[in-house]
Design an enzyme around this catalytic site. Sequence first.
Site, PDB file in Angstrom:
ATOM      1  N   GLU A 237       0.887  -1.113   0.056  1.00 35.64           N
ATOM      2  CA  GLU A 237       0.114   0.053  -0.102  1.00 35.64           C
ATOM      3  C   GLU A 237       0.929   1.342   0.004  1.00 35.64           C
ATOM      4  O   GLU A 237       1.835   1.423   0.444  1.00 35.64           O
ATOM      5  CB  GLU A 237      -0.824   0.113   1.197  1.00 35.64           C
ATOM      6  CG  GLU A 237      -1.906  -0.986   1.326  1.00 35.64           C
ATOM      7  CD  GLU A 237      -1.580  -2.234   1.974  1.00 35.64           C
ATOM      8  OE1 GLU A 237      -0.767  -2.331   2.518  1.00 35.64           O
ATOM      9  OE2 GLU A 237      -2.636  -3.123   1.985  1.00 35.64           O
TER      10      GLU A 237
ATOM     11  N   TYR B 184       7.853   2.000  -7.778  1.00 33.42           N
ATOM     12  CA  TYR B 184       6.927   0.686  -7.828  1.00 33.42           C
ATOM     13  C   TYR B 184       6.553   0.207  -9.264  1.00 33.42           C
ATOM     14  O   TYR B 184       6.866  -0.776  -9.752  1.00 33.42           O
ATOM     15  CB  TYR B 184       5.826   0.659  -6.908  1.00 33.42           C
ATOM     16  CG  TYR B 184       6.103   1.100  -5.479  1.00 33.42           C
ATOM     17  CD1 TYR B 184       7.349   0.669  -4.652  1.00 33.42           C
ATOM     18  CD2 TYR B 184       5.119   1.785  -4.544  1.00 33.42           C
ATOM     19  CE1 TYR B 184       7.666   1.109  -3.498  1.00 33.42           C
ATOM     20  CE2 TYR B 184       5.502   2.138  -3.334  1.00 33.42           C
ATOM     21  CZ  TYR B 184       6.615   1.560  -2.875  1.00 33.42           C
ATOM     22  OH  TYR B 184       6.984   2.071  -1.455  1.00 33.42           O
TER      23      TYR B 184
END
Length: 150
Positions: free
Chosen positions: A108, A120
């Site tokens: 998250e 990411y």
Amino acid sequence: MENQYTIRKMRKEDIDEVYQIECQSFSAPWTKESLHYELDQNLFAKYIVVEHEKQVIGYCGLWVIMDDAQITNIAVHPNFRGKRIGEALLRFAMQLSREMKAQRLSLEVRVSNHIAQSLYKKVGFEPGGIRKNYYTDNQEDALVMWVNLV
């Protein structure tokens, strides 16, 4: 910076340095007690650190449960950001997850943290959904991101 640092398993004596980085990186940091619990009692937890000249400069926590892995926290000391250390940590965590037979890895990230989201995405994570009011400090939403490891 390459070859000037080592990624290794986190040890109890690293907790003070990891906690410092945690406090410098997050508005709602984990406690030292939580870090001790992760190392001592959570059978699903795996923690790694990046060390430079005998100083911990980053860390990453993982939970690996059956074929799913989740990054619980990842951070680099502010003085060492922008040097691809976070990327190295992330790639190491992905490889460790594969070695533990995980097929997917998730995390998250705050919807406002575009720098982390960019990192990411660079290593293959894709957006998978939103967790509403996820962060306790300001009720900000979290973007859930996933990468397939197989």
